[in-house]
Design a protein around this motif. Structure first.
Motif, PDB file in Angstrom:
ATOM      1  N   PRO A  18       0.783  -1.246   0.000  1.00 16.81           N
ATOM      2  CA  PRO A  18       0.000   0.000   0.000  1.00 16.81           C
ATOM      3  C   PRO A  18       0.812   1.293   0.000  1.00 16.81           C
ATOM      4  CG  PRO A  18       0.035  -0.952   2.193  1.00 16.81           C
ATOM      5  CD  PRO A  18       0.745  -1.925   1.305  1.00 16.81           C
ATOM      6  N   TYR A  19       2.148   1.209   0.022  1.00 19.60           N
ATOM      7  CA  TYR A  19       2.948   2.431   0.106  1.00 19.60           C
ATOM      8  C   TYR A  19       3.966   2.499  -1.031  1.00 19.60           C
ATOM      9  CZ  TYR A  19       0.999   2.497   4.795  1.00 19.60           C
ATOM     10  OH  TYR A  19       0.139   2.493   5.854  1.00 19.60           O
ATOM     11  N   LEU A  20       4.318   3.726  -1.391  1.00 16.81           N
ATOM     12  CA  LEU A  20       5.388   3.983  -2.347  1.00 16.81           C
ATOM     13  C   LEU A  20       6.540   4.663  -1.615  1.00 16.81           C
ATOM     14  CD1 LEU A  20       3.580   5.373  -5.539  1.00 16.81           C
ATOM     15  CD2 LEU A  20       4.498   3.079  -5.184  1.00 16.81           C
ATOM     16  N   LEU A  21       7.761   4.225  -1.925  1.00 17.62           N
ATOM     17  CA  LEU A  21       8.960   4.824  -1.351  1.00 17.62           C
ATOM     18  C   LEU A  21       9.786   5.419  -2.483  1.00 17.62           C
ATOM     19  CD1 LEU A  21      10.096   1.806   0.900  1.00 17.62           C
ATOM     20  CD2 LEU A  21       8.446   3.596   1.493  1.00 17.62           C
ATOM     21  N   ARG A  22      10.271   6.618  -2.281  1.00 18.09           N
ATOM     22  CA  ARG A  22      11.205   7.212  -3.247  1.00 18.09           C
ATOM     23  C   ARG A  22      12.542   7.400  -2.553  1.00 18.09           C
ATOM     24  NH1 ARG A  22      13.533  11.880  -4.863  1.00 18.09           N
ATOM     25  NH2 ARG A  22      13.873  12.157  -7.106  1.00 18.09           N
ATOM     26  N   ILE A  23      13.513   6.570  -2.959  1.00 15.69           N
ATOM     27  CA  ILE A  23      14.853   6.627  -2.384  1.00 15.69           C
ATOM     28  C   ILE A  23      15.669   7.635  -3.187  1.00 15.69           C
ATOM     29  CG2 ILE A  23      16.885   5.265  -1.779  1.00 15.69           C
ATOM     30  CD1 ILE A  23      15.081   2.770  -1.929  1.00 15.69           C
ATOM     31  N   PRO A  24      16.269   8.614  -2.535  1.00 13.53           N
ATOM     32  CA  PRO A  24      17.001   9.666  -3.273  1.00 13.53           C
ATOM     33  C   PRO A  24      18.350   9.168  -3.790  1.00 13.53           C
ATOM     34  CG  PRO A  24      17.175  10.049  -0.919  1.00 13.53           C
ATOM     35  CD  PRO A  24      16.254   8.874  -1.086  1.00 13.53           C
ATOM     36  N   LEU A  25      18.291   8.362  -4.845  1.00 12.75           N
ATOM     37  CA  LEU A  25      19.499   7.798  -5.437  1.00 12.75           C
ATOM     38  C   LEU A  25      19.402   7.945  -6.951  1.00 12.75           C
ATOM     39  CD1 LEU A  25      22.118   6.219  -4.617  1.00 12.75           C
ATOM     40  CD2 LEU A  25      20.869   4.142  -5.213  1.00 12.75           C
ATOM     41  N   GLY A  26      20.357   8.610  -7.557  1.00 13.95           N
ATOM     42  CA  GLY A  26      20.314   8.841  -8.989  1.00 13.95           C
ATOM     43  C   GLY A  26      19.468  10.049  -9.332  1.00 13.95           C
ATOM     44  N   PRO A  27      19.412  10.396 -10.611  1.00 11.19           N
ATOM     45  CA  PRO A  27      18.694  11.619 -11.023  1.00 11.19           C
ATOM     46  C   PRO A  27      17.192  11.561 -10.780  1.00 11.19           C
ATOM     47  CG  PRO A  27      19.401  10.334 -12.938  1.00 11.19           C
ATOM     48  CD  PRO A  27      20.066   9.725 -11.753  1.00 11.19           C
ATOM     49  N   ASP A  28      16.586  10.378 -10.916  1.00 10.32           N
ATOM     50  CA  ASP A  28      15.137  10.253 -10.751  1.00 10.32           C
ATOM     51  C   ASP A  28      14.742   9.522  -9.476  1.00 10.32           C
ATOM     52  OD1 ASP A  28      14.702  11.500 -13.240  1.00 10.32           O
ATOM     53  OD2 ASP A  28      15.062   9.593 -14.277  1.00 10.32           O
ATOM     54  N   GLY A  29      15.726   9.068  -8.714  1.00  8.95           N
ATOM     55  CA  GLY A  29      15.429   8.315  -7.508  1.00  8.95           C
ATOM     56  C   GLY A  29      15.016   6.885  -7.828  1.00  8.95           C
ATOM     57  N   VAL A  30      14.974   6.062  -6.807  1.00  9.94           N
ATOM     58  CA  VAL A  30      14.517   4.674  -6.930  1.00  9.94           C
ATOM     59  C   VAL A  30      13.150   4.582  -6.268  1.00  9.94           C
ATOM     60  CG1 VAL A  30      14.979   2.273  -6.343  1.00  9.94           C
ATOM     61  CG2 VAL A  30      16.879   3.808  -6.903  1.00  9.94           C
ATOM     62  N   VAL A  31      12.155   4.141  -7.020  1.00  8.25           N
ATOM     63  CA  VAL A  31      10.779   4.084  -6.517  1.00  8.25           C
ATOM     64  C   VAL A  31      10.400   2.627  -6.279  1.00  8.25           C
ATOM     65  CG1 VAL A  31       8.376   4.704  -6.935  1.00  8.25           C
ATOM     66  CG2 VAL A  31      10.213   6.179  -7.791  1.00  8.25           C
ATOM     67  N   LEU A  32       9.939   2.354  -5.064  1.00  6.79           N
ATOM     68  CA  LEU A  32       9.556   1.002  -4.677  1.00  6.79           C
ATOM     69  C   LEU A  32       8.154   0.997  -4.090  1.00  6.79           C
ATOM     70  CD1 LEU A  32      12.801  -0.094  -2.769  1.00  6.79           C
ATOM     71  CD2 LEU A  32      12.235  -0.591  -5.152  1.00  6.79           C
ATOM     72  N   LYS A  33       7.459  -0.103  -4.296  1.00 11.14           N
ATOM     73  CA  LYS A  33       6.233  -0.371  -3.554  1.00 11.14           C
ATOM     74  C   LYS A  33       6.626  -1.107  -2.275  1.00 11.14           C
ATOM     75  CE  LYS A  33       3.752  -1.267  -7.880  1.00 11.14           C
ATOM     76  NZ  LYS A  33       2.962  -2.285  -8.624  1.00 11.14           N
ATOM     77  N   ALA A  34       5.954  -0.809  -1.172  1.00  9.13           N
ATOM     78  CA  ALA A  34       6.328  -1.425   0.107  1.00  9.13           C
ATOM     79  C   ALA A  34       5.090  -1.761   0.921  1.00  9.13           C
ATOM     80  CB  ALA A  34       7.241  -0.506   0.904  1.00  9.13           C
ATOM     81  N   ARG A  35       5.254  -2.747   1.785  1.00  5.33           N
ATOM     82  CA  ARG A  35       4.155  -3.165   2.657  1.00  5.33           C
ATOM     83  C   ARG A  35       4.032  -2.264   3.879  1.00  5.33           C
ATOM     84  NH1 ARG A  35       1.365  -7.937   3.103  1.00  5.33           N
ATOM     85  NH2 ARG A  35       2.717  -8.924   1.570  1.00  5.33           N
ATOM     86  N   GLU A  36       5.153  -1.703   4.349  1.00  2.00           N
ATOM     87  CA  GLU A  36       5.160  -0.878   5.555  1.00  2.00           C
ATOM     88  C   GLU A  36       5.912   0.418   5.286  1.00  2.00           C
ATOM     89  OE1 GLU A  36       3.508  -1.754   8.173  1.00  2.00           O
ATOM     90  OE2 GLU A  36       3.095  -3.847   7.672  1.00  2.00           O
TER      91      GLU A  36
END
Length: 315
Positions: A18-36
């Motif tokens: 149910p959650y999206l995470l945007r990790i500030p890595l690289g020009p566009d960041g790394v986007v992940l779906k996460a449970r918590e």
């Protein structure tokens, strides 16, 4: 300086992450779906997302001190006092990429080698569990035969109701939350509220042994506070269930049993006949009954056998 670490609600309907995470890595960041939103009690499974939404429904925005890729992992350090160091581990499971979000504590936590049962709790086909409307990251009960609905509860986080009244309730605690509640004195008020219900318990998503590994508070202080709470409120057990999954399973079984037991009590109250007293009647009671039914007896002396037999037969 790195960008902020962003957490938002996943706009995909029905997603198990149910959650999206945007990790500030690289020009566009790394986007992940996460449970918590943080690996508090165990490793959090994540999955790659297609991209960050244009108008995200943000949950948290946290400044970042550092974010570094090291081989198959990403080390993230956030600029806040608690819950600030974590790691994303990139691996493959069953031929597909999988990402696990962990902290030093959850990485060391042993996973019990058990499989949860699939049998219905107390034989109830589908148990409806009421989730308190203030519970932020509620259990989903995916493994159990459960339906959930949100509502305000007078005490606890998960409950079952009968005719609109709370029958049993469970307060859920992580170890960090438990320690905070104990050391601030809030636990007494919480247990007082729970003890007013017919059935209640507190479930902890960790082992009791973890209390004695605490480094920011004296373990003896926490252990003494737990003992005092159980002595003062013996009807509200505090149960350590080792992991989040086991705590969820225990809560399901506890609430199902409470509902089934309530049905048994109602059956007994409505259909059981009272037992007659085994106490022998006094001579005074026999004489009073005999006079009311036409027998003539002296105030003292032996009561005739036929009067005694008539009294016993008509009781």
């Amino acid at each position: 300086m790195p960008d902020d670490f962003l957490i938002a609600h996943n706009p995909e309907d029905g997603s198990r992450l149910p959650y999206l995470l945007r990790i500030p890595l690289g020009p566009d960041g790394v986007v992940l779906k996460a449970r918590e939103t943080w690996p508090r009690t165990g490793k959090v499974y994540c999955h790659r997302a297609t991209g960050w939404p244009a108008d995200p429904d943000l949950v948290e925005v946290v400044p970042t001190r550092s974010c570094v890729r090291r081989g198959a992992s990403i080390d993230l350090v956030l600029d806040r006092g608690r819950e600030n160091r974590s790691q994303f581990v990139l691996t493959r499971a069953r031929g597909r990429e999988a990402v696990f979000w962990q902290t030093a504590r959850t990485a060391k936590q042993a996973r019990p080698a058990v499989s949860l049962p699939t049998a219905r709790g107390s034989g109830i086909p589908t148990l409806e569990i009421v989730v308190d409307s203030h519970e932020r990251y509620a259990w989903s009960f995916d493994h159990q035969q459960v339906t959930t609905r949100r509502d305000g509860l007078p005490a606890g986080d998960y409950a079952v109701e009968v005719a609109g009244r709370v029958l049993a309730s469970v307060e859920r605690k992580s170890l960090v939350d438990l320690v905070s509640t104990l050391t601030t004195g809030k636990m007494r008020y919480l247990l007082a509220d729970l003890s007013s219900l017919p059935t209640a318990a507190v479930v902890v998503e960790d082992r009791y042994s973890a209390v004695f590994k605490l480094d920011r508070v004296r373990p003896a202080v926490v252990a003494d506070a737990l003992g005092e709470c159980q002595a003062r409120f013996p009807t509200v057990p505090i149960v350590f269930c080792e992991t989040r999954a086991l705590a969820q399973e225990w809560t399901y079984r506890f609430l199902a049993a409470a509902l089934a037991h309530a049905g048994e009590e109602t059956h007994v109250k409505t259909e059981a006949t009272p037992l007659t007293s085994a106490r022998a009647a006094s001579p005074g009671e026999v004489r009073k009954w005999a006079r009311e039914h036409g027998y003539t007896l002296a105030d003292r002396g032996r009561i005739p056998r036929e009067v005694r037999e008539a009294f016993d037969a008509r009781r």
